[in-house]
Design an enzyme around this catalytic site. Structure first.
Site, PDB file in Angstrom:
ATOM      1  CG  ASN A 225      14.374   3.940 -37.870  1.00  0.00           C
ATOM      2  OD1 ASN A 225      13.911   4.483 -36.880  1.00  0.00           O
ATOM      3  ND2 ASN A 225      14.683   4.612 -38.988  1.00  0.00           N
TER       4      ASN A 225
ATOM      5  CE1 TYR B 146       3.873   6.205 -36.914  1.00  0.00           C
ATOM      6  CE2 TYR B 146       3.086   6.462 -34.659  1.00  0.00           C
ATOM      7  CZ  TYR B 146       4.125   6.380 -35.567  1.00  0.00           C
ATOM      8  OH  TYR B 146       5.423   6.467 -35.119  1.00  0.00           O
TER       9      TYR B 146
ATOM     10  CE  LYS C 185       5.845   2.999 -35.822  1.00  0.00           C
ATOM     11  NZ  LYS C 185       7.172   2.567 -36.294  1.00  0.00           N
TER      12      LYS C 185
ATOM     13  CB  ALA D  74      -3.713   0.020 -36.086  1.00  0.00           C
TER      14      ALA D  74
ATOM     15  NE  ARG E 181      18.084  18.189 -41.191  1.00  0.00           N
ATOM     16  CZ  ARG E 181      18.539  18.496 -42.402  1.00  0.00           C
ATOM     17  NH1 ARG E 181      18.252  17.707 -43.431  1.00  0.00           N
ATOM     18  NH2 ARG E 181      19.277  19.578 -42.591  1.00  0.00           N
TER      19      ARG E 181
ATOM     20  N   GLY F 102      15.483   2.541 -43.022  1.00  0.00           N
ATOM     21  CA  GLY F 102      14.913   3.871 -42.967  1.00  0.00           C
ATOM     22  C   GLY F 102      15.890   4.935 -42.507  1.00  0.00           C
TER      23      GLY F 102
ATOM     24  CB  VAL G 147      10.774  -0.644 -46.138  1.00  0.00           C
ATOM     25  CG1 VAL G 147       9.425   0.042 -45.985  1.00  0.00           C
ATOM     26  CG2 VAL G 147      10.963  -1.688 -45.066  1.00  0.00           C
TER      27      VAL G 147
END
Length: 281
Positions: A106, A170, A174, A172, A34, A30, A80
């Protein structure tokens, strides 16, 4: 305050760092020009690593900056969610750069909306990127990961520890990544390979700036000042991608050889709520 956008190819050369990754190869997923992935790739290269990275948009500026360090960098366009492409990428890295010492998972995307307003398609995509992407990349890398001494670093989130309104999916994804970290560390203990995670609070990245005002109408100083008003919710305010990269570099180094199966919260502690729904005040 330095921001990711302030970097340019003409920036002054940064101060030297310890060479903790000399003769080592690191994969970072990823990576773009930036954000956290770019900062991690740059930090590892500055400490001597050969860096292999993939993502969806070629990080031209990051590639050029790493080239100036004299370190090798291999970048490929890989989704990914594509396990076949990941397998091919890992095989290419091993063939060109040698045994893999560090994997940093990442790659991630955001989904911030009430659950009832989140489409099934968006939910599946987030789980596929944030969780399955890390699992598939790790599975592909393990046969090439140095034993003993290889390290997997998963980029989680403080939302996995404390939650945040309108980020249930999100959070969940992580949280599941933390469970993956704990259990895989036990699974790999005989091979003396380590698995760790970092759980950042709010970091100033393109993904998080949607919560920090309109950057097209505000100067970066104003955006940072507005974000730092979250100090009431986060003990150290809003972080930078380099803050995450610093933590990753330590955990991936031999200095952390006695650390595995743990999650390091950064910019966050459990008695503070997440600030994302407070930044408009």
């Amino acid at each position: 305050m330095t921001t990711p956008d302030s970097h340019s190819d003409s920036s002054p050369e940064p101060a030297p760092l310890p060479a903790r990754f000399n003769n080592k190869t690191a994969i970072v997923t990823g990576v773009n020009d930036r954000g956290i992935g770019a900062a991690i790739a740059m930090r590892l290269a500055r400490e001597g690593a050969r860096v292999a990275a993939f993502g969806l948009d070629e990080p031209t500026r990051t590639i050029n900056r790493i080239a100036k360090t004299g370190r090798a960098m291999l970048w490929r366009k890989v989704d990914v969610r594509d396990s076949a492409a990941i397998n091919a990428f890992v095989a290419e890295v091993a063939a060109e750069l040698g045994t893999i010492d560090v994997l940093v998972n990442n790659a991630g995307i955001d989904l911030s909306a009430p659950l009832v307003e989140s489409s099934d398609e968006a939910i599946r995509r987030l789980i596929d990127v944030n969780l399955m992407g890390a699992i598939q990349t790790t599975k592909a890398t393990l046969p090439q990961l140095r034993s003993p001494g290889g390290v997997v670093v998963n980029i989680a989130s403080a939302t996995a520890l404390g939650g945040n309104a309108e980020q249930s999916i999100y959070s969940a994804s992580k949280s599941a990544l933390l469970g993956f970290t704990h259990s895989l560390a036990l699974e790999l203990r005989q091979a003396k390979q380590r698995v760790v995670a970092v759980a950042p609070g709010t970091v100033l990245t393109p993904m998080s700036r949607q919560y920090m005002g309109n950057t097209n109408k505000q100067g970066m100083g104003e955006v940072i000042a507005r974000a730092d008003r979250s100090i009431a919710a986060l003990p150290l305010g809003v972080g930078l991608p380099e803050d995450v990269a610093n933590a990753v570099a330590f955990l991936a180094s031999d200095e952390a050889r006695w650390i595995s199966g743990v999650v390091l919260p950064i910019g966050y502690c459990s008695m503070y709520a997440q600030p994302l729904d407070r930044l408009e005040s």
